[in-house]
Design an enzyme around this catalytic site. Sequence first.
Site, PDB file in Angstrom:
ATOM      1  N   GLU A 292      19.239  42.004   3.048  1.00  0.00           N
ATOM      2  CA  GLU A 292      20.292  42.056   1.854  1.00  0.00           C
ATOM      3  C   GLU A 292      21.516  42.174   2.870  1.00  0.00           C
ATOM      4  O   GLU A 292      22.465  42.731   2.406  1.00  0.00           O
ATOM      5  CB  GLU A 292      20.360  43.369   1.251  1.00  0.00           C
TER       6      GLU A 292
ATOM      7  N   HIS B 119      25.544  52.233  -5.840  1.00  0.00           N
ATOM      8  CA  HIS B 119      25.265  51.936  -4.834  1.00  0.00           C
ATOM      9  C   HIS B 119      24.966  53.205  -3.970  1.00  0.00           C
ATOM     10  O   HIS B 119      25.497  53.897  -3.026  1.00  0.00           O
ATOM     11  CB  HIS B 119      25.999  51.157  -3.643  1.00  0.00           C
TER      12      HIS B 119
ATOM     13  N   HIS C  62      14.869  48.551  -9.667  1.00  0.00           N
ATOM     14  CA  HIS C  62      16.318  48.172  -9.410  1.00  0.00           C
ATOM     15  C   HIS C  62      16.708  46.926  -9.932  1.00  0.00           C
ATOM     16  O   HIS C  62      17.726  46.426 -10.241  1.00  0.00           O
ATOM     17  CB  HIS C  62      16.763  48.392  -7.924  1.00  0.00           C
TER      18      HIS C  62
END
Length: 724
Positions: free
Chosen positions: A315, A98, A47
Site C-alpha cells: 500500500e 484511517h 475493509h
Amino acid sequence: MQEPAITPDLIAAHGLKDDEYSRIVEIIGRTPSFTELGIFSAMWNEHCSYKSSKKWLRKLPTEGPQVICGPGENAGVVAIGPGPDGRELAVVFKMESHNHPSYIEPYQGAATGMGGILRDVFTMGARPVAAMNALSFGDPAHPKTRRLVHGVVEGVGGYGNCFGVPTVAGEVRFHASYNGNCLVNAFAAGIAEADAIFYSAASGVGRPVVYLGAKTGRDGVGGATMASAEFDDTIAEKRPTVQVGDPFTEKRLMEACLELMATGAVVSIQDMGAAGLTCSAVEMGDKGRLGIRLDLDRVSVREGGMSAYEMMLSESQERMLMVLDPAREDVARAVFEKWDLDFAIVGETIAEDRFLIVHNGETKADLPLSILASSAPEYDRPWVASPPAEPLDPVAEVDPIEGLRALVGSANYCARDWVIEQYDTQVMGDTVARPGLDAGIVRVHGTERGLAFTADVTPRYVKANPVEGGKQAVAEAYRNLVAKGARPLAATDNLNFGNPEKPGIMGQFVGALDGIGQACAALDMPIVSGNVSLYNETDGTGIDPTPTIGAVGLIDDLSRRIACPVETGMLALLLGESGTHLGRSALLAEHLDRDEGDAPPVDLAAERARGEFILANLASIHACTDISDGGLALAAFTLAEANGVGVTLDVSGTAALFGENQGRYLIACTFDAAEALMVAAGRADVPLTMVGQFGGTVVSLGGAEAQLTELSTLYRTTFATLFG
C-alpha cells in the site's frame, strides 16, 4: 523465492474464516498459491468488500436531481451550477477512515489518510479545494492520548499543508471508549467540470494498463487486512503495515493526472489505496466486465527482491493505475516524465474473466476476476436491537456558571485553537470561513457562490439510541450548514463501529443506518459516498458507535451568507422550543460525570421547517448557530465569545439552559430584524422567542454571572494546557 505452504495458521493470519477458504478452493478448483491467498484476503476483507454492511448500505437514499454520481466510485459527485465560463461545475467529495494505522503510527497513519482521500477526489478529475477531519481520541488522562493527539494532528497538518489544500472544518472528541482505538476520519472535496468526470471502469480489450506515480515498496503490505481485525497485545507487530506518505510527490501526481486528463488519453483511472495494486486492478476490471493481465517485472519498485505477493499487496502511497488510449501513449509518458513520476505499462485489459499475474516468467495468480470483487461474500449478520435506555433519574439544579465553566474548560468543548493553528486554512485564497462555528466555507473560484462543509456525530446519543442517534448526526450536519446560510446538498458517511460479529454491535449499526436513512430522505441530503470501518476494538472492548456524517451545502450568493457578526445591543432569539432534555447531555457528562438517559428525539419535519425558515429569512439574520451539545448556554457563550461581547440570557433552570432538544437555532439580530422575524415565524408556524441580549463584559445565565474574559481565557487555553 519459495512460497510458503498454505496451512490453517496461514489462512487464519490472512483474516479468512474456514468456510471462506473452502469457498475459495471450490471456486478455483484447487489450493490457491500464496499470492492468490493474499489477493483473496485483500479483496474479501471487511475493509474492501463491505461483506457485513452491504445489505444495510443499500437502504440509504443515494439519488436526487443534484446527484451526478453516487456511491460506488472513488467519490460522490454533485452538481453546483455554472462556473465563471458558464460550464456546469460539480463538487466531488468523500470521507474515509484511517483508524487502525493512526493508532499504530499516528503521524504516518493520519498523513496517509489525508493522502488517500485527496487521491479519491483528484482521481475523478477534480482539483481539491477543501479538507476536514473528524478525530476521536481516548480519555485525556490516558497515557497514550497525548502522543496520539500530537501525532495525528501533526500528520493531518503536515500532509495537507504541504499538498496545499485548506482544512476548513472538523471535530475533535475525547472519550474512554477510544482509549485502545482512536478514529481518524478524513474528508476532501474538489471541484470539476460536470461533463469531465473520470470513472474507474475499464473499457476496451487490449488496452494498456499503466502504473503511475511513486515506486512500490514493502510499506503497507497487508494494511487492508489489518484494518479489518481487532487489536490485541500483538499490536506492536503491525507497525510495518502502516504506509509512509510523501505529500510533495502527491502534489506532482495530481498535477500530472489533471494535465493528462485534459488530453483525452485517460480511459479509466483508479488510485491505489487499500490493497494497492490488487484492489485497483480488480475494481477497474470488474466494473468494466473485463479481465486484467499484469506483468510485475514492469512495476517500478524501490526495494530489491520483492515478491509477487508483496507487490500485489503493498500500500505504498502516491500511486495510480490507469487504462490508457494506446494512441496517446507517448503523450501520457511525456506528461509523467515532465513531472518526474514513474510511468510504466504493466499489463493490458483482456476479454476473459481472469486476473492473471506474471512475475519472473512464472504465473503467480490466475483467478476469475469477477469473483474477487462483486461476488465477494455478503453476510446477513445476526443482530439485536439496542435495549431502550433507562429513564433519566432527576437532575438537581446546578449553578449555571459552574455548569458552563465545566463545559468550556473540558477537552470536548473548549476551543480548538491549538489544533486549527497547525492547519493551513487559507491556502488557495478562497477560504471564506475558517474552522470554528458550525461549518467552514470555500468560494467556488471565480464566482460569488460558496461551498460549506461540516462533519458531525454525537456517539453518546448513538450508543443510547442508535436510530435517534443516526437521525441526529444527519440533522446536526443539516443545521450546521443552514446556520451559515447554505442550502444542504448531499452527504458522505464514515461508519465507525466495533465487531460486527457481535449481535449487539451489529444491532447498533443497523439502527444507526435506519436513522441516517430516515434523516437523509426527510432533509433531502442523499449519501453519495462513504466508508465503513468495523472491528474498532481492542481486547474485545469496542468504541462507542461513531457514524460520522460529512455534509456539503451550497451558498448561491456569498454576500448573503450568515457571517456571524454580533454587536452590542443585538437580541438573542431562540428558534425552537425551550430546553427540557438532559439525557446523555454534555452537562451530565462533563459536570456531573453521568452517562444516563435516552438520546433526544429528532423531529425531522420540524428540522426541515426550521431550516427552511432560516434560509428564507437570511436578510434579517446577522448571526446564527445551531443548538446542540451544551444546549442554549454553550451556544450563546460561543457565539458571544467569538465576537468579543458578553451575553445575558433571561432563561432560568438547568434544563432550559443546558437541555439538548434538537431542531433548534440561536439567532442574533437587531430589534427591527427581530420584529420582522417574529412576523415571518408566525406565518411559517415555527416557534421563535426572545431569550436575551448580546453586549457588555459579562456572561449572565438566569441571573448568575461571570466575566467574559475569565471564561474566554479558560475556553481558549484548555486544549493547549492539556496537550500543547
